[in-house]
Write a protein that holds these residues in place. Structure first.
Motif, mmCIF file in Angstrom:
data_model
loop_
_atom_site.group_PDB
_atom_site.id
_atom_site.type_symbol
_atom_site.label_atom_id
_atom_site.label_comp_id
_atom_site.label_asym_id
_atom_site.label_seq_id
_atom_site.Cartn_x
_atom_site.Cartn_y
_atom_site.Cartn_z
ATOM 1 N N ASN A 68 5.915 14.020 -6.577
ATOM 2 C CA ASN A 68 5.899 15.302 -7.284
ATOM 3 C C ASN A 68 4.580 15.511 -8.012
ATOM 4 O OD1 ASN A 68 8.406 16.151 -6.292
ATOM 5 N ND2 ASN A 68 9.421 14.810 -7.741
ATOM 6 N N CYS A 69 4.597 15.785 -9.296
ATOM 7 C CA CYS A 69 3.355 16.110 -10.007
ATOM 8 C C CYS A 69 2.395 14.925 -10.116
ATOM 9 C CB CYS A 69 3.672 16.641 -11.400
ATOM 10 S SG CYS A 69 4.540 18.216 -11.356
ATOM 11 N N SER A 70 2.856 13.738 -9.780
ATOM 12 C CA SER A 70 2.002 12.543 -9.842
ATOM 13 C C SER A 70 1.548 12.076 -8.462
ATOM 14 C CB SER A 70 2.763 11.400 -10.528
ATOM 15 O OG SER A 70 3.134 11.770 -11.819
ATOM 16 N N THR A 71 1.709 12.908 -7.458
ATOM 17 C CA THR A 71 1.375 12.494 -6.090
ATOM 18 C C THR A 71 -0.086 12.096 -5.940
ATOM 19 O OG1 THR A 71 3.162 13.783 -5.140
ATOM 20 C CG2 THR A 71 1.334 13.258 -3.679
ATOM 21 N N GLY A 72 -0.992 12.896 -6.470
ATOM 22 C CA GLY A 72 -2.421 12.590 -6.344
ATOM 23 C C GLY A 72 -2.790 11.273 -7.000
ATOM 24 N N SER A 73 -2.306 11.071 -8.223
ATOM 25 C CA SER A 73 -2.627 9.818 -8.911
ATOM 26 C C SER A 73 -1.933 8.640 -8.251
ATOM 27 C CB SER A 73 -2.280 9.904 -10.406
ATOM 28 O OG SER A 73 -0.925 10.180 -10.594
ATOM 29 N N THR A 74 -0.766 8.857 -7.650
ATOM 30 C CA THR A 74 -0.078 7.783 -6.932
ATOM 31 C C THR A 74 -0.867 7.374 -5.688
ATOM 32 O OG1 THR A 74 2.064 8.519 -7.746
ATOM 33 C CG2 THR A 74 2.080 7.120 -5.787
ATOM 34 N N ALA A 75 -1.400 8.354 -4.965
ATOM 35 C CA ALA A 75 -2.231 8.043 -3.792
ATOM 36 C C ALA A 75 -3.472 7.258 -4.215
ATOM 37 C CB ALA A 75 -2.627 9.329 -3.071
ATOM 38 N N LEU A 76 -4.126 7.711 -5.261
ATOM 39 C CA LEU A 76 -5.332 7.035 -5.741
ATOM 40 C C LEU A 76 -5.022 5.628 -6.250
ATOM 41 C CD1 LEU A 76 -8.346 7.401 -6.154
ATOM 42 C CD2 LEU A 76 -7.851 8.363 -8.409
ATOM 43 N N PHE A 77 -3.961 5.486 -7.028
ATOM 44 C CA PHE A 77 -3.553 4.184 -7.547
ATOM 45 C C PHE A 77 -3.235 3.215 -6.409
ATOM 46 C CE2 PHE A 77 -0.084 1.323 -8.795
ATOM 47 C CZ PHE A 77 -0.668 0.653 -9.868
ATOM 48 N N THR A 78 -2.499 3.689 -5.410
ATOM 49 C CA THR A 78 -2.112 2.840 -4.284
ATOM 50 C C THR A 78 -3.340 2.392 -3.497
ATOM 51 O OG1 THR A 78 0.011 3.983 -4.155
ATOM 52 C CG2 THR A 78 -0.640 2.679 -2.231
ATOM 53 N N ALA A 79 -4.267 3.317 -3.246
ATOM 54 C CA ALA A 79 -5.504 2.958 -2.541
ATOM 55 C C ALA A 79 -6.299 1.934 -3.340
ATOM 56 C CB ALA A 79 -6.344 4.213 -2.290
ATOM 57 N N LYS A 80 -6.397 2.130 -4.636
ATOM 58 C CA LYS A 80 -7.116 1.197 -5.520
ATOM 59 C C LYS A 80 -6.504 -0.195 -5.444
ATOM 60 C CE LYS A 80 -8.159 0.612 -10.469
ATOM 61 N NZ LYS A 80 -7.384 -0.553 -10.861
ATOM 62 N N LYS A 81 -5.180 -0.266 -5.520
ATOM 63 C CA LYS A 81 -4.494 -1.566 -5.470
ATOM 64 C C LYS A 81 -4.671 -2.256 -4.116
ATOM 65 C CE LYS A 81 -3.027 -1.931 -9.595
ATOM 66 N NZ LYS A 81 -3.597 -2.988 -10.441
ATOM 67 N N MET A 82 -4.725 -1.461 -3.044
ATOM 68 C CA MET A 82 -4.935 -2.054 -1.712
ATOM 69 C C MET A 82 -6.313 -2.703 -1.621
ATOM 70 S SD MET A 82 -3.128 0.854 0.653
ATOM 71 C CE MET A 82 -3.244 0.003 2.225
ATOM 72 N N VAL A 83 -7.302 -2.079 -2.224
ATOM 73 C CA VAL A 83 -8.647 -2.655 -2.236
ATOM 74 C C VAL A 83 -8.689 -3.870 -3.168
ATOM 75 C CG1 VAL A 83 -11.065 -2.250 -2.875
ATOM 76 C CG2 VAL A 83 -9.806 -0.511 -1.585
ATOM 77 N N GLU A 84 -8.114 -3.725 -4.361
ATOM 78 C CA GLU A 84 -8.101 -4.838 -5.310
ATOM 79 C C GLU A 84 -7.373 -6.064 -4.768
ATOM 80 O OE1 GLU A 84 -8.376 -2.547 -9.603
ATOM 81 O OE2 GLU A 84 -6.399 -3.187 -8.902
ATOM 82 N N SER A 85 -6.397 -5.851 -3.899
ATOM 83 C CA SER A 85 -5.645 -6.976 -3.342
ATOM 84 C C SER A 85 -6.487 -7.812 -2.391
ATOM 85 C CB SER A 85 -4.406 -6.464 -2.591
ATOM 86 O OG SER A 85 -4.783 -5.875 -1.349
ATOM 87 N N GLY A 86 -7.585 -7.240 -1.921
ATOM 88 C CA GLY A 86 -8.440 -7.946 -0.985
ATOM 89 C C GLY A 86 -8.057 -7.747 0.469
ATOM 90 N N VAL A 87 -6.980 -7.027 0.717
ATOM 91 C CA VAL A 87 -6.541 -6.782 2.095
ATOM 92 C C VAL A 87 -7.499 -5.815 2.790
ATOM 93 C CG1 VAL A 87 -4.676 -5.840 3.529
ATOM 94 C CG2 VAL A 87 -4.132 -7.277 1.557
ATOM 95 N N TYR A 88 -7.985 -4.815 2.049
ATOM 96 C CA TYR A 88 -8.899 -3.814 2.604
ATOM 97 C C TYR A 88 -10.132 -3.696 1.718
ATOM 98 C CZ TYR A 88 -4.771 -2.381 5.224
ATOM 99 O OH TYR A 88 -3.668 -2.368 6.039
ATOM 100 N N ASP A 89 -11.234 -3.319 2.344
ATOM 101 C CA ASP A 89 -12.469 -3.055 1.607
ATOM 102 C C ASP A 89 -12.663 -1.565 1.350
ATOM 103 O OD1 ASP A 89 -13.378 -5.757 1.526
ATOM 104 O OD2 ASP A 89 -13.984 -5.568 3.624
ATOM 105 N N CYS A 90 -12.097 -0.725 2.227
ATOM 106 C CA CYS A 90 -12.341 0.709 2.124
ATOM 107 C C CYS A 90 -11.076 1.489 2.496
ATOM 108 C CB CYS A 90 -13.496 1.090 3.056
ATOM 109 S SG CYS A 90 -14.043 2.781 2.864
ATOM 110 N N VAL A 91 -10.480 2.174 1.511
ATOM 111 C CA VAL A 91 -9.251 2.927 1.710
ATOM 112 C C VAL A 91 -9.478 4.365 1.258
ATOM 113 C CG1 VAL A 91 -6.807 3.129 1.076
ATOM 114 C CG2 VAL A 91 -7.838 0.867 1.354
ATOM 115 N N LEU A 92 -9.063 5.306 2.085
ATOM 116 C CA LEU A 92 -9.169 6.722 1.759
ATOM 117 C C LEU A 92 -7.915 7.186 1.030
ATOM 118 C CD1 LEU A 92 -10.529 9.562 2.160
ATOM 119 C CD2 LEU A 92 -9.221 9.704 4.303
#
Length: 130
Positions: A58-82
């Motif tokens: 809902n109203c947090s969709t954009g920040s949820t997408a950004l947060f999830t991408a950030k965590k995927m990079v921080e986890s070390g699984v990916y270097d570059c997430v859109l």
């Protein structure tokens, strides 16, 4: 929406000075779309077989997408997430779309009613069926 998402994606890639081929995964946020609208949106940028995850918060969709991408990079699984978001809403007020099922906030609404009206029977039925 595909054109809107393509434009946003191209601008993001340009801003980051990278090519789409460098993207290893995509998190796509939207609320009013079909289940795989994120895939359709990203395919306009390229089809490379990367994982594409759709998010709707809902109203947090954009920040949820950004947060999830950030965590995927921080986890070390990916270097570059859109992280990509788009929305094309219908005119007028927001309304309930699915009237054939329980509203996801029904317990919340019942509890809020009991808090604001002092209706103990609503509070009791809400807590007993949790």
């Amino acid at each position: 929406y595909p054109e809107m998402a393509q434009d946003a994606g191209r601008r993001a890639l340009q801003d980051a000075s990278i090519q789409f081929s460098e993207i290893q995964a995509a998190i796509v946020g939207y609320c009013y779309g079909e289940a795989t609208s994120g895939q359709r949106a990203v395919y306009g940028l390229g089809v490379t077989g990367i994982p594409i995850i759709n998010v709707n918060n809902n109203c947090s969709t954009g920040s949820t997408a950004l947060f999830t991408a950030k965590k995927m990079v921080e986890s070390g699984v990916y270097d570059c997430v859109l992280a990509l978001g788009f929305e094309k809403m219908e005119p007028g007020n927001l309304s309930v779309k699915f009237t054939d099922r329980t509203h996801p906030a029904d317990k919340h609404f019942s509890r809020m009613k009991s808090v604001y009206t002092g209706d103990v029977s609503v509070a009791a039925s809400s807590s007993s069926s949790s």
